[in-house]
Design an enzyme around this catalytic site. Structure first.
Site, PDB file in Angstrom:
ATOM      1  N   GLU A  94       8.824   4.558 -11.623  1.00  0.00           N
ATOM      2  CA  GLU A  94      10.213   5.002 -11.499  1.00  0.00           C
ATOM      3  C   GLU A  94      11.220   3.895 -11.768  1.00  0.00           C
ATOM      4  OE1 GLU A  94      10.236   6.801  -7.626  1.00  0.00           O
ATOM      5  OE2 GLU A  94       9.596   8.744  -8.404  1.00  0.00           O
ATOM      6  N   GLU A 125     -12.400   1.480  -4.092  1.00  0.00           N
ATOM      7  CA  GLU A 125     -11.629   0.714  -3.112  1.00  0.00           C
ATOM      8  C   GLU A 125     -12.452  -0.399  -2.474  1.00  0.00           C
ATOM      9  OE1 GLU A 125     -11.738   2.361   1.324  1.00  0.00           O
ATOM     10  OE2 GLU A 125     -10.508   3.605   0.021  1.00  0.00           O
TER      11      GLU A 125
END
Length: 311
Positions: A94, A125
């Site tokens: 963004e 992860e």
């Protein structure tokens, strides 16, 4: 048949984390009317801003350090797994339309790569090595800032990213939602927003995810304010890539200058749609090339460019 290896102490580790704690008082929440569940959830969410508020000094210190590195040409890099990784990618994605950041200036790394944005990548992860490889692929430098994000504060990918970045002289920030976390300890700037047990046990996409989103908003937005990407609270570096943003550009110029519509159109045309340049031409009564030079001399800070015209 072979079983997948697990850290022998992982279960006991999880049992010590507040984000994983079981709430017996909510054990029959599934039997409540829907509106009551919504009220309980809304009440839980209401505690998140207060938890973030307790960490504002640490957040501000991290912002100032990140802005100093970015002024020297460094990048802001988020690294996380699962929800934490997705939030980092979201925040990074963004920045270009909001602040006209250059490609690659703000980067989101998620364990397992882009496919992990929409699907679970098993074991990603758990790999500190993968984090190191992802950072090496970016050509990490000492001017970069790496923000490891993990609700538990123990995720190997996030901790590994911070440790690797710090070893290379980059600025490091560790954002976790448990106190005494390995992630915060590994980073130069530790930010531990303790949001407590979740409504659904261990579902850290809830309060912990909301807290992470709020902190990432602050890290990127205030850094961009410090870099001169705004004028007051106006997005003067907005990239007008569609009709809505072109209309917003005209409105921003109007709010900043009070100029008439025809003057705004002329200014934007003269500056190839660059909002910051258009504002400067109107407020300082200079032409487009002069506005561009003044902004370059001021490092893109509109207030400084305006001050320079007043001599």
């Amino acid at each position: 048949m072979t079983s997948t290896p697990h850290h022998p102490d992982l279960r006991s580790q999880l049992e010590t984390l507040t984000t994983e704690a079981f709430r017996p008082e909510l054990a029959e929440i599934d039997r409540l009317p829907t509106l009551d569940i919504a009220r309980v959830m809304n009440g839980e969410d209401g505690a998140v801003p207060a938890a973030v508020a307790e960490r504002l000094p640490e957040i501000a210190a991290a912002v100032d350090a990140i802005a100093a590195r970015m002024t020297r040409g460094g990048r802001l890099i988020y690294a996380g797994a699962g929800t934490a990784g997705r939030l980092g990618v979201l925040d990074a994605s963004e920045c270009p339309p909001t602040f006209n950041t250059a490609p690659g200036q703000v980067v989101g790394l998620i364990a397992g790569g882009p496919q992990a944005m929409v699907t679970s990548v098993e074991g990603a992860e758990d790999s500190a090595e993968r984090a190191r490889a992802d950072l090496d692929a970016l050509g990490l430098t000492a001017d970069d800032s790496v923000v490891g994000v993990s609700a538990s504060g123990r995720t190997p990918y996030a901790v590994g990213a911070v440790e690797h970045a710090r070893a290379h002289g980059a600025l490091t920030v560790g954002l976790a939602c448990n106190g005494g976390s390995a992630l915060a300890a590994a980073a130069e700037h530790g930010i531990e927003v303790v949001t407590g047990p979740e409504l659904i046990t261990g579902s850290t996409r809830l309060k912990a995810g909301t807290a992470q989103k709020l902190v990432l908003n602050m890290l990127s937005t205030i850094t961009m304010i410090r870099l001169g990407k705004t004028y007051g609270n106006l997005m003067v570096d907005v990239r007008a890539s569609n009709e809505k943003l072109r209309a917003r550009s005209r409105r921003i110029v109007a709010l900043a200058t009070g100029a008439a519509d025809d003057e705004i159109e002329r200014a934007l045309t003269a500056t190839d749609g660059e909002v910051k340049h258009a504002i400067l031409t109107l407020l300082a009564d200079v032409d487009g090339p002069t506005a561009a030079r003044l902004l370059e001399d001021s490092g893109g800070h509109l207030r400084a460019a305006l001050a320079a015209t007043k001599g």
